[in-house]
Design a protein around this motif. Structure first.
Motif, PDB file in Angstrom:
ATOM      1  N   ARG A   1       1.050  -1.185   0.094  1.00 20.25           N
ATOM      2  CA  ARG A   1       0.183  -0.147   0.041  1.00 20.25           C
ATOM      3  C   ARG A   1       0.780   1.234  -0.030  1.00 20.25           C
ATOM      4  NH1 ARG A   1      -3.154  -2.883   3.855  1.00 20.25           N
ATOM      5  NH2 ARG A   1      -1.960  -2.032   5.219  1.00 20.25           N
ATOM      6  N   ARG A   2       1.910   1.181   0.749  1.00 16.39           N
ATOM      7  CA  ARG A   2       2.722   2.439   1.007  1.00 16.39           C
ATOM      8  C   ARG A   2       3.349   2.789  -0.452  1.00 16.39           C
ATOM      9  NH1 ARG A   2       8.067   2.844   4.644  1.00 16.39           N
ATOM     10  NH2 ARG A   2       8.908   4.888   3.970  1.00 16.39           N
TER      11      ARG A   2
ATOM     12  N   ARG B   1       2.190   1.917  -3.238  1.00 11.83           N
ATOM     13  CA  ARG B   1       1.164   2.011  -4.376  1.00 11.83           C
ATOM     14  C   ARG B   1       1.506   1.072  -5.533  1.00 11.83           C
ATOM     15  NH1 ARG B   1       2.694   7.316  -3.145  1.00 11.83           N
ATOM     16  NH2 ARG B   1       0.889   8.550  -2.252  1.00 11.83           N
TER      17      ARG B   1
ATOM     18  N   ASP C   1      -0.456  -1.575  -6.304  1.00 13.36           N
ATOM     19  CA  ASP C   1      -1.460  -1.853  -7.173  1.00 13.36           C
ATOM     20  C   ASP C   1      -1.796  -0.808  -8.325  1.00 13.36           C
ATOM     21  OD1 ASP C   1      -2.165  -4.062  -5.891  1.00 13.36           O
ATOM     22  OD2 ASP C   1      -3.884  -3.251  -4.465  1.00 13.36           O
ATOM     23  N   HIS C   2      -1.613   0.373  -8.137  1.00 11.06           N
ATOM     24  CA  HIS C   2      -1.536   1.623  -9.204  1.00 11.06           C
ATOM     25  C   HIS C   2      -0.320   1.341 -10.245  1.00 11.06           C
ATOM     26  CE1 HIS C   2      -1.371   6.102  -9.956  1.00 11.06           C
ATOM     27  NE2 HIS C   2      -1.519   5.400 -10.941  1.00 11.06           N
ATOM     28  N   TYR C   3       0.849   0.969  -9.633  1.00 10.67           N
ATOM     29  CA  TYR C   3       2.097   0.699 -10.632  1.00 10.67           C
ATOM     30  C   TYR C   3       1.549  -0.673 -11.546  1.00 10.67           C
ATOM     31  CZ  TYR C   3       6.187  -1.836 -11.839  1.00 10.67           C
ATOM     32  OH  TYR C   3       6.921  -2.393 -12.708  1.00 10.67           O
TER      33      TYR C   3
ATOM     34  N   TRP D   1       1.314   5.696 -12.671  1.00 12.75           N
ATOM     35  CA  TRP D   1       2.114   5.783 -11.602  1.00 12.75           C
ATOM     36  C   TRP D   1       3.276   6.594 -11.744  1.00 12.75           C
ATOM     37  CZ3 TRP D   1       6.946   4.045 -10.627  1.00 12.75           C
ATOM     38  CH2 TRP D   1       7.587   3.839  -9.262  1.00 12.75           C
TER      39      TRP D   1
ATOM     40  N   GLN E   1       4.803   9.741  -9.539  1.00  8.65           N
ATOM     41  CA  GLN E   1       6.006   9.951  -8.595  1.00  8.65           C
ATOM     42  C   GLN E   1       6.905  11.128  -9.164  1.00  8.65           C
ATOM     43  OE1 GLN E   1       4.639   7.722  -6.681  1.00  8.65           O
ATOM     44  NE2 GLN E   1       6.605   7.465  -6.037  1.00  8.65           N
TER      45      GLN E   1
END
Length: 236
Positions: free
Chosen positions: A140-141, A143, A145-147, A154, A158
């Motif tokens: 989660r930290r 991200r 799933d987004h990546y 993503w 960043q």
């Protein structure tokens, strides 16, 4: 040596960690690179085997996290050997709660391209990470799933975040140089020159050299008052 340090570190094969020593080193590594250079290079040049042991150790891992956050120009280059070792051994570190914290700090200290490399390395251990509380927290930290779903989006996010951090860092680095010396006007007055109050006193046309306020018609506060006119004489 083997086992925990005398100060209370948890035992780990081949690694001796003392509570007091690790906390001193952790505090030292929070100083700017110019002051912590020797300590940072010493930590980052550890061979892979003891470095990975340290990353899984509850006390020594905090030292590595501090090394990954050491501020100042030159610190990022000094961390490159440490970063490379952590990225190439990410699969070994995800099984440890302390190791996941170190990987999170390594991610934060990396440019976008290196962050992508770390996430690609973690993808092979995704199932293992999702099976633990600390592993899920790490995903989660970062991200993850987004990546995984939208790598282009993503990466853009960043890079924007990195530009914002760089802008704030430049702003705070330049601020002390642009700020005038504190108390310079007051010191000038004390050293014998005309202070601000003296100049105001002259401009006002009244009062002493050190006071900007006008004196009342009867003189300064506390001074004896002038006698008034004599009373009128009674008629004859």
């Amino acid at each position: 040596g083997k086992g925990g340090g005398k100060g209370g570190g948890a035992p780990a094969a081949g690694l001796v960690v003392g509570n007091l020593g690790s906390r001193i080193l952790e505090a030292l590594l929070t100083l700017p690179y110019a002051e912590s250079r020797a300590a940072l290079h010493s930590v980052c040049s550890l061979p892979p085997s003891p470095l990975l042991e340290a990353a899984r150790h509850p006390l020594a891992s905090r030292v590595l996290e501090a090394a990954l956050r050491t501020p100042g120009e030159g610190a990022a280059q000094a961390r490159e050997p440490l970063q490379e070792t952590l990225r190439s051994n990410a699969a070994k570190l995800v099984r440890s709660r302390a190791g996941c914290f170190v990987l999170g700090a390594a991610f934060d200290a990396s440019p976008t391209a290196a962050q992508e490399s770390l996430l690609a390395a973690l993808a092979a251990s995704e199932a293992e990470l999702r099976g633990t509380t600390h592993g899920n927290a790490l995903l989660r930290r970062l991200r993850f799933d987004h990546y995984k779903s939208h790598p282009g989006s993503w990466a853009s996010m960043q890079e924007r975040a990195q530009r914002k951090r760089d802008s704030f860092a430049e702003l705070f680095a330049a601020e002390p140089a642009a700020r005038p010396a504190r108390g310079s006007k007051q010191r000038r007055g004390k050293d014998g020159g005309e202070g601000k109050a003296g100049r105001e006193g002259k401009a006002s046309g009244g009062g002493s050299a050190g006071s900007g306020a006008r004196c009342p018609p009867d003189g300064p506060k506390g001074a004896p008052k002038r006698p008034g006119p004599p009373p009128p004489r009674p008629p004859p």
